[in-house]
Motif scaffolding. Structure first.
Motif, short mmCIF file in Angstrom:
data_model
loop_
_atom_site.label_atom_id
_atom_site.label_comp_id
_atom_site.label_asym_id
_atom_site.label_seq_id
_atom_site.Cartn_x
_atom_site.Cartn_y
_atom_site.Cartn_z
N ILE A 205 37.80 -27.76 -36.44
CA ILE A 205 38.43 -29.06 -36.69
C ILE A 205 37.37 -30.12 -36.97
N ILE A 206 36.33 -30.15 -36.16
CA ILE A 206 35.24 -31.13 -36.36
C ILE A 206 34.55 -30.89 -37.70
N TYR A 207 34.31 -29.63 -38.03
CA TYR A 207 33.66 -29.28 -39.30
C TYR A 207 34.47 -29.79 -40.49
N TYR A 208 35.78 -29.53 -40.50
CA TYR A 208 36.62 -29.98 -41.61
C TYR A 208 36.76 -31.49 -41.66
N LEU A 209 36.77 -32.17 -40.51
CA LEU A 209 36.83 -33.62 -40.50
C LEU A 209 35.55 -34.21 -41.09
N ILE A 210 34.40 -33.70 -40.69
CA ILE A 210 33.13 -34.21 -41.22
C ILE A 210 33.04 -33.94 -42.72
N ARG A 211 33.45 -32.77 -43.12
CA ARG A 211 33.42 -32.41 -44.52
C ARG A 211 34.34 -33.32 -45.35
N ALA A 212 35.52 -33.63 -44.81
CA ALA A 212 36.47 -34.51 -45.51
C ALA A 212 35.92 -35.91 -45.61
N LEU A 213 35.24 -36.43 -44.57
CA LEU A 213 34.70 -37.77 -44.60
C LEU A 213 33.53 -37.89 -45.58
N MET A 214 32.72 -36.86 -45.70
CA MET A 214 31.57 -36.90 -46.60
C MET A 214 32.00 -36.82 -48.06
N HIS A 215 33.02 -36.05 -48.35
CA HIS A 215 33.46 -35.88 -49.74
C HIS A 215 34.53 -36.89 -50.13
N GLY A 216 35.11 -37.53 -49.19
CA GLY A 216 36.23 -38.45 -49.47
C GLY A 216 35.79 -39.84 -49.59
#
Length: 127
Positions: A116-127
């Motif tokens: 969950i943390i991995y996907y949240l960080i990934r979404a914030l960096m690309h979004g």
């Protein structure tokens, strides 16, 4: 009148002789043409047989290739099935013991939290 019939008969007799000779000549020529046509058809048939033989050989090679591929896939699936079976047996042993059940629950919770943390960080960096 008899003269007319006689000359007519002679004319037709000659015509019949010519026709007979013509038929013999025509029959011989026709026979040569038929033999030539038969030779051509035999050559065409030979070419088709060679083509079909080559085609069936190619199909046979393709089938053999696919059979080898399927055999390798089957062997790989058997190996994977063995690994999965061993893994499932280990999970069963872990869940049979009460203390190990808590440890497994903790590990699963950690993995889920990490994802969950991995996907949240990934979404914030690309979004």
């Amino acid at each position: 009148m008899w003269e007319h019939r006689a000359s007519r008969s002679a004319l037709f007799d000659d015509y019949d002789g010519l026709e007979e000779g013509g038929l013999k000549l025509s029959s011989s020529y026709s026979h040569e043409i038929k033999e030539h046509d038969n030779d051509n058809e035999m050559d065409n048939l030979k070419e088709r047989v060679v083509f079909l033989k080559r085609l069936t050989g190619d199909i046979h090679e393709e089938v053999e290739s696919h059979n080898r591929l399927l055999d390798r896939m089957g062997n790989g699936m058997d190996a994977t099935r063995g690994i999965m079976s061993g893994t499932m047996d280990r999970f069963k042993m872990v869940f049979e013991k009460k203390s190990n059940r808590r440890m497994c629950t903790l590990v699963i919770a950690f993995v889920v939290s990490f994802l969950i943390i991995y996907y949240l960080i990934r979404a914030l960096m690309h979004g």
